[in-house]
Design a protein around this motif. Sequence first.
Motif, PDB file in Angstrom:
ATOM      1  N   SER A 281       5.420   3.951   3.608  1.00  0.00           N
ATOM      2  CA  SER A 281       6.667   3.559   2.940  1.00  0.00           C
ATOM      3  C   SER A 281       6.519   3.475   1.417  1.00  0.00           C
ATOM      4  CB  SER A 281       7.165   2.216   3.483  1.00  0.00           C
ATOM      5  OG  SER A 281       6.211   1.191   3.224  1.00  0.00           O
ATOM      6  N   GLY A 282       5.279   3.516   0.921  1.00  0.00           N
ATOM      7  CA  GLY A 282       5.084   3.553  -0.521  1.00  0.00           C
ATOM      8  C   GLY A 282       4.633   2.266  -1.175  1.00  0.00           C
ATOM      9  N   LYS A 283       3.950   1.423  -0.426  1.00  0.00           N
ATOM     10  CA  LYS A 283       3.458   0.156  -0.997  1.00  0.00           C
ATOM     11  C   LYS A 283       2.400   0.409  -2.070  1.00  0.00           C
ATOM     12  CE  LYS A 283       2.166  -1.317   3.061  1.00  0.00           C
ATOM     13  NZ  LYS A 283       2.678  -0.211   3.884  1.00  0.00           N
ATOM     14  N   THR A 284       1.554   1.416  -1.854  1.00  0.00           N
ATOM     15  CA  THR A 284       0.496   1.720  -2.829  1.00  0.00           C
ATOM     16  C   THR A 284       1.095   2.184  -4.153  1.00  0.00           C
ATOM     17  OG1 THR A 284      -0.984   2.344  -1.022  1.00  0.00           O
ATOM     18  CG2 THR A 284      -1.606   3.053  -3.235  1.00  0.00           C
ATOM     19  N   ALA A 285       2.178   2.954  -4.095  1.00  0.00           N
ATOM     20  CA  ALA A 285       2.847   3.408  -5.317  1.00  0.00           C
ATOM     21  C   ALA A 285       3.394   2.221  -6.105  1.00  0.00           C
ATOM     22  CB  ALA A 285       3.971   4.379  -4.969  1.00  0.00           C
ATOM     23  N   VAL A 286       3.892   1.218  -5.406  1.00  0.00           N
ATOM     24  CA  VAL A 286       4.378  -0.004  -6.057  1.00  0.00           C
ATOM     25  C   VAL A 286       3.228  -0.705  -6.780  1.00  0.00           C
ATOM     26  CG1 VAL A 286       5.319  -2.321  -5.657  1.00  0.00           C
ATOM     27  CG2 VAL A 286       6.300  -0.350  -4.466  1.00  0.00           C
ATOM     28  N   ALA A 287       2.098  -0.842  -6.066  1.00  0.00           N
ATOM     29  CA  ALA A 287       0.928  -1.494  -6.670  1.00  0.00           C
ATOM     30  C   ALA A 287       0.438  -0.706  -7.877  1.00  0.00           C
ATOM     31  CB  ALA A 287      -0.180  -1.627  -5.631  1.00  0.00           C
ATOM     32  N   ALA A 295      -1.871  -2.464 -17.525  1.00  0.00           N
ATOM     33  CA  ALA A 295      -2.823  -1.790 -18.416  1.00  0.00           C
ATOM     34  C   ALA A 295      -2.176  -1.493 -19.773  1.00  0.00           C
ATOM     35  CB  ALA A 295      -3.320  -0.501 -17.764  1.00  0.00           C
ATOM     36  N   LYS A 296      -0.933  -1.044 -19.745  1.00  0.00           N
ATOM     37  CA  LYS A 296      -0.222  -0.732 -20.983  1.00  0.00           C
ATOM     38  C   LYS A 296       0.006  -1.977 -21.844  1.00  0.00           C
ATOM     39  CE  LYS A 296       0.565   3.723 -20.994  1.00  0.00           C
ATOM     40  NZ  LYS A 296       0.186   4.577 -22.162  1.00  0.00           N
ATOM     41  N   ASN A 297      -0.065  -3.150 -21.222  1.00  0.00           N
ATOM     42  CA  ASN A 297       0.087  -4.416 -21.943  1.00  0.00           C
ATOM     43  C   ASN A 297      -1.256  -5.059 -22.281  1.00  0.00           C
ATOM     44  OD1 ASN A 297       3.119  -5.651 -22.094  1.00  0.00           O
ATOM     45  ND2 ASN A 297       2.929  -4.182 -20.409  1.00  0.00           N
ATOM     46  N   GLY A 298      -2.338  -4.304 -22.057  1.00  0.00           N
ATOM     47  CA  GLY A 298      -3.654  -4.781 -22.459  1.00  0.00           C
ATOM     48  C   GLY A 298      -4.375  -5.639 -21.446  1.00  0.00           C
ATOM     49  N   TYR A 299      -3.924  -5.627 -20.206  1.00  0.00           N
ATOM     50  CA  TYR A 299      -4.557  -6.439 -19.163  1.00  0.00           C
ATOM     51  C   TYR A 299      -5.284  -5.552 -18.137  1.00  0.00           C
ATOM     52  CZ  TYR A 299      -1.583 -10.177 -20.966  1.00  0.00           C
ATOM     53  OH  TYR A 299      -0.970 -11.097 -21.778  1.00  0.00           O
ATOM     54  N   GLN A 300      -6.234  -6.163 -17.453  1.00  0.00           N
ATOM     55  CA  GLN A 300      -6.944  -5.456 -16.396  1.00  0.00           C
ATOM     56  C   GLN A 300      -6.342  -5.797 -15.036  1.00  0.00           C
ATOM     57  OE1 GLN A 300     -11.020  -6.757 -16.997  1.00  0.00           O
ATOM     58  NE2 GLN A 300     -11.546  -4.777 -17.892  1.00  0.00           N
ATOM     59  N   SER A 301      -6.524  -4.888 -14.083  1.00  0.00           N
ATOM     60  CA  SER A 301      -6.046  -5.120 -12.720  1.00  0.00           C
ATOM     61  C   SER A 301      -7.148  -4.780 -11.731  1.00  0.00           C
ATOM     62  CB  SER A 301      -4.821  -4.244 -12.416  1.00  0.00           C
ATOM     63  OG  SER A 301      -3.767  -4.498 -13.307  1.00  0.00           O
ATOM     64  N   ALA A 302      -7.071  -5.384 -10.557  1.00  0.00           N
ATOM     65  CA  ALA A 302      -7.991  -5.056  -9.462  1.00  0.00           C
ATOM     66  C   ALA A 302      -7.159  -4.693  -8.246  1.00  0.00           C
ATOM     67  CB  ALA A 302      -8.910  -6.236  -9.143  1.00  0.00           C
ATOM     68  N   LEU A 303      -7.388  -3.510  -7.702  1.00  0.00           N
ATOM     69  CA  LEU A 303      -6.695  -3.063  -6.486  1.00  0.00           C
ATOM     70  C   LEU A 303      -7.718  -3.071  -5.360  1.00  0.00           C
ATOM     71  CD1 LEU A 303      -4.195  -1.846  -5.087  1.00  0.00           C
ATOM     72  CD2 LEU A 303      -5.011   0.410  -5.775  1.00  0.00           C
ATOM     73  N   MET A 304      -7.548  -3.994  -4.414  1.00  0.00           N
ATOM     74  CA  MET A 304      -8.517  -4.143  -3.332  1.00  0.00           C
ATOM     75  C   MET A 304      -7.993  -3.511  -2.054  1.00  0.00           C
ATOM     76  SD  MET A 304     -10.071  -7.961  -3.953  1.00  0.00           S
ATOM     77  CE  MET A 304      -8.517  -8.822  -3.757  1.00  0.00           C
ATOM     78  N   ALA A 305      -8.905  -3.000  -1.248  1.00  0.00           N
ATOM     79  CA  ALA A 305      -8.549  -2.367   0.026  1.00  0.00           C
ATOM     80  C   ALA A 305      -9.393  -2.970   1.140  1.00  0.00           C
ATOM     81  CB  ALA A 305      -8.778  -0.863  -0.045  1.00  0.00           C
ATOM     82  N   PRO A 306      -8.845  -3.106   2.354  1.00  0.00           N
ATOM     83  CA  PRO A 306      -9.579  -3.734   3.459  1.00  0.00           C
ATOM     84  C   PRO A 306     -10.601  -2.840   4.136  1.00  0.00           C
ATOM     85  CG  PRO A 306      -7.401  -3.091   4.188  1.00  0.00           C
ATOM     86  CD  PRO A 306      -7.455  -2.796   2.715  1.00  0.00           C
ATOM     87  N   THR A 307     -10.537  -1.518   3.884  1.00  0.00           N
ATOM     88  CA  THR A 307     -11.495  -0.610   4.519  1.00  0.00           C
ATOM     89  C   THR A 307     -12.025   0.388   3.499  1.00  0.00           C
ATOM     90  OG1 THR A 307      -9.838   1.057   5.144  1.00  0.00           O
ATOM     91  CG2 THR A 307     -10.228  -0.756   6.709  1.00  0.00           C
ATOM     92  N   ILE A 309     -12.437   3.599   3.945  1.00  0.00           N
ATOM     93  CA  ILE A 309     -11.627   4.817   3.974  1.00  0.00           C
ATOM     94  C   ILE A 309     -10.420   4.683   3.063  1.00  0.00           C
ATOM     95  CG2 ILE A 309     -10.133   6.243   5.440  1.00  0.00           C
ATOM     96  CD1 ILE A 309     -12.060   5.734   7.739  1.00  0.00           C
ATOM     97  N   LEU A 310      -9.730   3.544   3.156  1.00  0.00           N
ATOM     98  CA  LEU A 310      -8.556   3.331   2.320  1.00  0.00           C
ATOM     99  C   LEU A 310      -8.933   3.223   0.845  1.00  0.00           C
ATOM    100  CD1 LEU A 310      -5.515   2.994   2.427  1.00  0.00           C
ATOM    101  CD2 LEU A 310      -5.824   0.543   2.715  1.00  0.00           C
ATOM    102  N   ALA A 311     -10.066   2.615   0.553  1.00  0.00           N
ATOM    103  CA  ALA A 311     -10.532   2.512  -0.839  1.00  0.00           C
ATOM    104  C   ALA A 311     -10.781   3.899  -1.420  1.00  0.00           C
ATOM    105  CB  ALA A 311     -11.800   1.665  -0.892  1.00  0.00           C
ATOM    106  N   GLU A 312     -11.367   4.794  -0.615  1.00  0.00           N
ATOM    107  CA  GLU A 312     -11.609   6.162  -1.065  1.00  0.00           C
ATOM    108  C   GLU A 312     -10.289   6.902  -1.298  1.00  0.00           C
ATOM    109  OE1 GLU A 312     -14.154   7.825   1.900  1.00  0.00           O
ATOM    110  OE2 GLU A 312     -15.969   6.909   1.082  1.00  0.00           O
ATOM    111  N   GLN A 313      -9.320   6.661  -0.428  1.00  0.00           N
ATOM    112  CA  GLN A 313      -8.002   7.286  -0.604  1.00  0.00           C
ATOM    113  C   GLN A 313      -7.358   6.809  -1.912  1.00  0.00           C
ATOM    114  OE1 GLN A 313      -5.884   6.263   2.961  1.00  0.00           O
ATOM    115  NE2 GLN A 313      -6.766   7.922   4.174  1.00  0.00           N
ATOM    116  N   HIS A 314      -7.456   5.520  -2.166  1.00  0.00           N
ATOM    117  CA  HIS A 314      -6.902   4.974  -3.405  1.00  0.00           C
ATOM    118  C   HIS A 314      -7.589   5.587  -4.631  1.00  0.00           C
ATOM    119  CE1 HIS A 314      -5.263   1.036  -1.405  1.00  0.00           C
ATOM    120  NE2 HIS A 314      -4.504   2.093  -1.179  1.00  0.00           N
TER     121      HIS A 314
END
Length: 315
Positions: A281-287, A295-307, A309-314
């Motif tokens: 449904s596009g949850k990853t695109a939202v994240a 990032a454009k505002n000078g901050y860092q982000s962390a995108l975590m994945a439970p597996t 396989i999904l981390a590699e896809q991201h």
Amino acid sequence: MTANTDIRYLKGVGAKRAEILKGKGIDTVGALLRFFPRKYLDWTDITAVKDALPNQNVCIKAKIVTPIETLETRRGITLYKFIASDKTDRFAVTLFNQRFLAEKLKYGCEYLFYGKFDENLILRQMNSPIIKEVSFNRIEPIYNASKNMPSATIQKLVKTALDTTEMPEVLNSKIRTENRLCDINYALWNIHFPKTKDAFETAKKRLVFEELFCLQTALSVLKTKSHSLSGCVIKKNCFSEFQKMLPFELTVAQKRVVNECLCDMHSGRPMSRLVQGDVGSGKTAVAAALCFVAAKNGYQSALMAPTEILAEQHY
């Protein structure tokens, strides 16, 4: 015993089994009682042989009508073959290297057979079915098991825990009455060992409600706390820039959710949101959009994945 009793002290566990159970995330008696079955075998739902469809699990009540024949294959596999029948039709049964089971079966006696029929135009065939005495008239829980901890062992331990533990009630009587919910101990008994299908549905409704209720309550508490805290303030809204980079158009729902999140990020309070949606449904695109704006505002982000396989896809 209580819900917080260490699993080592449950009768039948011991140090070795305790380590295996802890590997499954079960460290207390309460955790064991909330280790729910992954599926059930319904030995009460009897299907006539003539009505059974191929390649679908069914429970058949039938009598062994031929002597059990023992055959040895060239590969050293021992086969035990016989014919069973109910009042509607006959079928062939083959057991592979199951001497202990074959020796318990008696010609002329009736049993329950749980398994699938192979497609066979001459005579229906059931290979390696689970076989029980006719008196085994119940719904059987099947747990996520391992070689050192089979489902039957977990069944016994759960039964012992249910017999010796009174679980604390999470939902008060007013909430249970308003939502027509059973108490927790009835729910746990009938999610593990359902007396009837209706009892199972009653237990399931209670436990699902409780899980969602506790989640919603926790989110409400977090939301209340977050209002008293200060967070990073996003000043530049770069969402349109992110959209132009995409090779596809975001959906109306995706745009709405991103803009709702950005409102929180502009407010100066920490954002805490749960975005729910089906697979694809596009949850990853939202994240990704929110990470981009941060990032454009000078901050860092962390995108975590439970597996992995999904981390590699991201990535």
